[in-house]
Motif scaffolding. Structure first.
Motif, PDB file in Angstrom:
ATOM      1  N   LYS A 119       0.754  -1.738   0.183  1.00 18.38           N
ATOM      2  CA  LYS A 119       0.065   0.037  -0.029  1.00 18.38           C
ATOM      3  C   LYS A 119       0.726   1.557   0.193  1.00 18.38           C
ATOM      4  N   PRO A 120       2.199   1.769   1.306  1.00 20.33           N
ATOM      5  CA  PRO A 120       2.584   3.194   0.342  1.00 20.33           C
ATOM      6  C   PRO A 120       3.335   2.984  -1.060  1.00 20.33           C
ATOM      7  N   PHE A 121       3.556   2.330  -1.285  1.00 21.47           N
ATOM      8  CA  PHE A 121       4.006   1.885  -1.978  1.00 21.47           C
ATOM      9  C   PHE A 121       3.611   2.085  -3.155  1.00 21.47           C
ATOM     10  N   ARG A 122       1.884   1.623  -3.679  1.00 23.01           N
ATOM     11  CA  ARG A 122       1.187   2.332  -4.437  1.00 23.01           C
ATOM     12  C   ARG A 122       0.784   3.515  -4.577  1.00 23.01           C
ATOM     13  N   ASP A 123       0.371   4.091  -3.249  1.00 27.15           N
ATOM     14  CA  ASP A 123       0.456   5.389  -2.774  1.00 27.15           C
ATOM     15  C   ASP A 123       1.726   6.173  -2.964  1.00 27.15           C
ATOM     16  N   ALA A 124       2.525   6.026  -3.272  1.00 23.64           N
ATOM     17  CA  ALA A 124       3.406   6.016  -3.764  1.00 23.64           C
ATOM     18  C   ALA A 124       3.209   6.842  -5.346  1.00 23.64           C
ATOM     19  N   GLY A 125       2.751   6.313  -6.162  1.00 18.35           N
ATOM     20  CA  GLY A 125       2.679   6.097  -7.379  1.00 18.35           C
ATOM     21  C   GLY A 125       2.993   4.696  -7.901  1.00 18.35           C
ATOM     22  N   LEU A 126       3.661   3.872  -6.588  1.00 16.28           N
ATOM     23  CA  LEU A 126       4.847   2.947  -7.634  1.00 16.28           C
ATOM     24  C   LEU A 126       4.241   1.979  -8.469  1.00 16.28           C
ATOM     25  N   ASP A 127       4.394   0.836  -9.253  1.00 12.45           N
ATOM     26  CA  ASP A 127       4.164   0.274  -9.350  1.00 12.45           C
ATOM     27  C   ASP A 127       4.131  -1.728  -7.788  1.00 12.45           C
ATOM     28  N   PHE A 128       3.329  -2.317  -7.852  1.00 12.06           N
ATOM     29  CA  PHE A 128       3.938  -3.380  -7.074  1.00 12.06           C
ATOM     30  C   PHE A 128       3.417  -4.464  -6.570  1.00 12.06           C
ATOM     31  N   GLY A 129       4.102  -5.932  -7.098  1.00 12.12           N
ATOM     32  CA  GLY A 129       3.454  -6.906  -6.519  1.00 12.12           C
ATOM     33  C   GLY A 129       4.865  -8.370  -6.558  1.00 12.12           C
ATOM     34  N   TRP A 130       4.685  -9.529  -6.956  1.00 10.86           N
ATOM     35  CA  TRP A 130       5.062 -10.932  -6.868  1.00 10.86           C
ATOM     36  C   TRP A 130       5.218 -10.828  -7.795  1.00 10.86           C
ATOM     37  N   HIS A 131       7.267 -11.083  -7.575  1.00 11.62           N
ATOM     38  CA  HIS A 131       7.639 -12.316  -8.371  1.00 11.62           C
ATOM     39  C   HIS A 131       8.124 -13.697  -7.954  1.00 11.62           C
ATOM     40  N   ASN A 132       7.795 -14.544  -8.679  1.00  6.83           N
ATOM     41  CA  ASN A 132       7.327 -16.337  -8.111  1.00  6.83           C
ATOM     42  C   ASN A 132       8.874 -17.014  -8.144  1.00  6.83           C
ATOM     43  N   HIS A 133       8.091 -18.009  -7.850  1.00  6.55           N
ATOM     44  CA  HIS A 133       9.880 -19.012  -7.939  1.00  6.55           C
ATOM     45  C   HIS A 133       9.096 -21.000  -8.060  1.00  6.55           C
ATOM     46  N   ASP A 134       9.412 -21.648  -8.115  1.00  7.45           N
ATOM     47  CA  ASP A 134       8.521 -22.557  -8.971  1.00  7.45           C
ATOM     48  C   ASP A 134       7.591 -23.626  -7.487  1.00  7.45           C
ATOM     49  N   PHE A 135       7.482 -22.407  -6.504  1.00  5.46           N
ATOM     50  CA  PHE A 135       6.923 -23.450  -5.337  1.00  5.46           C
ATOM     51  C   PHE A 135       5.842 -22.699  -5.435  1.00  5.46           C
ATOM     52  N   GLU A 136       5.754 -21.862  -5.571  1.00 11.76           N
ATOM     53  CA  GLU A 136       4.099 -21.144  -5.615  1.00 11.76           C
ATOM     54  C   GLU A 136       2.561 -22.504  -6.426  1.00 11.76           C
ATOM     55  N   PHE A 137       3.509 -23.111  -7.143  1.00 12.15           N
ATOM     56  CA  PHE A 137       2.981 -23.644  -8.308  1.00 12.15           C
ATOM     57  C   PHE A 137       3.490 -25.980  -8.218  1.00 12.15           C
ATOM     58  N   ALA A 138       3.624 -25.149  -6.752  1.00 15.43           N
ATOM     59  CA  ALA A 138       3.456 -27.161  -6.155  1.00 15.43           C
ATOM     60  C   ALA A 138       1.961 -27.242  -5.740  1.00 15.43           C
ATOM     61  N   ALA A 139       1.119 -28.627  -5.475  1.00 12.42           N
ATOM     62  CA  ALA A 139       0.078 -29.258  -5.461  1.00 12.42           C
ATOM     63  C   ALA A 139      -0.179 -29.054  -3.861  1.00 12.42           C
ATOM     64  N   LEU A 140      -1.572 -28.409  -3.243  1.00 12.54           N
ATOM     65  CA  LEU A 140      -0.896 -28.150  -1.656  1.00 12.54           C
ATOM     66  C   LEU A 140      -1.802 -29.246  -1.343  1.00 12.54           C
ATOM     67  N   PRO A 141      -1.846 -29.610   0.114  1.00 10.64           N
ATOM     68  CA  PRO A 141      -2.862 -30.950  -0.007  1.00 10.64           C
ATOM     69  C   PRO A 141      -4.751 -30.891  -0.417  1.00 10.64           C
ATOM     70  N   ASP A 142      -4.858 -29.871  -0.649  1.00  9.03           N
ATOM     71  CA  ASP A 142      -6.398 -30.074  -1.536  1.00  9.03           C
ATOM     72  C   ASP A 142      -6.342 -29.718  -2.817  1.00  9.03           C
ATOM     73  N   GLY A 143      -5.189 -29.825  -3.663  1.00 16.56           N
ATOM     74  CA  GLY A 143      -4.616 -29.731  -5.033  1.00 16.56           C
ATOM     75  C   GLY A 143      -4.903 -28.473  -5.301  1.00 16.56           C
ATOM     76  N   SER A 144      -4.641 -27.720  -4.693  1.00 21.31           N
ATOM     77  CA  SER A 144      -4.895 -26.200  -4.884  1.00 21.31           C
ATOM     78  C   SER A 144      -3.899 -25.529  -5.294  1.00 21.31           C
TER      79      SER A 144
END
Length: 253
Positions: A119-144
């Protein structure tokens, strides 16, 4: 094709930084992307010196990585660094294994945490986000998968899509570009060596010299808001060759 950037993390093992900037500028890059350890401890004079080195080498730093610790605990410091270096887009790049949630609810809460941190960065007019690796695509126990929950918890998060890590995570990059294309404001452009090759470089390859279908990917990504295409190689044996070979390949797409 947008101006091509070079992730300075790729050359972290090849100091001094002033020479790296000169090398990538000479190779044809107009932009570089910073990473937390590069500037986290720099005082005002050192930040000014870094900016001067960038100017001298003909490169700007419109995008950068900042660790979650600084983003949450000292956003004013992160903003000061961003202003000093001309950074317009900030991406949080990583979450240590021992901090990663074990279920869908935990990952959604992490997305909410990122949303708040940004929020502080968006409020200052900057873009803000997340950079992924591989672990974000490993299935969780519920399959998601975590990537979906992160974005559910952070509706305003941009995405710096590291395509090669999506592939290494076992996911289809085209499906994710289709699903979250509107969030993609930056792309990490790197390549994966054929099985058994470049083992001394963690299996990565210079762009255009591996297995990733970048010609087709660039077409798909052209429909997104991506502003920054950032060449990266996590462990090159010769960063100069990587920089030169990668930009030469990209110019043919």
């Amino acid at each position: 094709m947008k101006d091509v950037s070079f992730q300075l993390y790729s050359a972290r093992n090849f100091p001094p930084l002033s020479d790296v900037l000169k090398t990538v500028g000479t190779a044809g890059y107009t932009q570089v992307e910073g990473y937390g350890a590069l500037y986290a401890s720099l005082d005002d004079a050192a930040l000014a010196a870094l900016r001067a080195d960038m100017d001298k080498s003909g490169v700007t730093m419109p995008s950068a990585h900042f660790g979650l610790d600084m983003l949450e605990s000292d956003p004013a410091r992160a903003l000061k660094i961003a202003n000093a270096l001309g950074i317009k887009a900030i991406y949080c790049p990583y979450l240590l294994p021992d901090q990663r949630p074990a279920d869908a609810a935990g990952w959604k809460a992490f997305g909410e945490r990122l949303e708040k941190a940004g929020k502080p960065f968006r409020d200052a007019g900057l873009d803000f986000g997340w950079h992924n690796h591989d672990f974000e695509f490993a299935a969780l126990p519920d399959g998601s998968v975590p990537q979906d929950h992160i974005f559910a918890g952070g509706p305003n998060l941009s995405w710096e899509a590291d395509i090669a890590w999506v592939i290494r995570g076992g996911a289809d990059p085209f499906a994710y570009i289709e699903k979250y294309g509107k969030r993609i404001t930056a792309v990490h452009v790197k390549d994966i060596a054929a099985a058994g090759e470049n083992t001394d470089q963690d299996g990565w390859a210079d762009v255009g010299h591996g297995t990733v279908d970048w010609a087709r990917l660039f077409k798909a990504l052209s429909a997104t808001p991506a502003k920054y295409y950032v060449v990266e190689h996590d462990n090159p044996k010769d960063y100069k060759a990587t920089a030169e070979r990668s930009i030469a390949s990209i110019k043919t797409y």
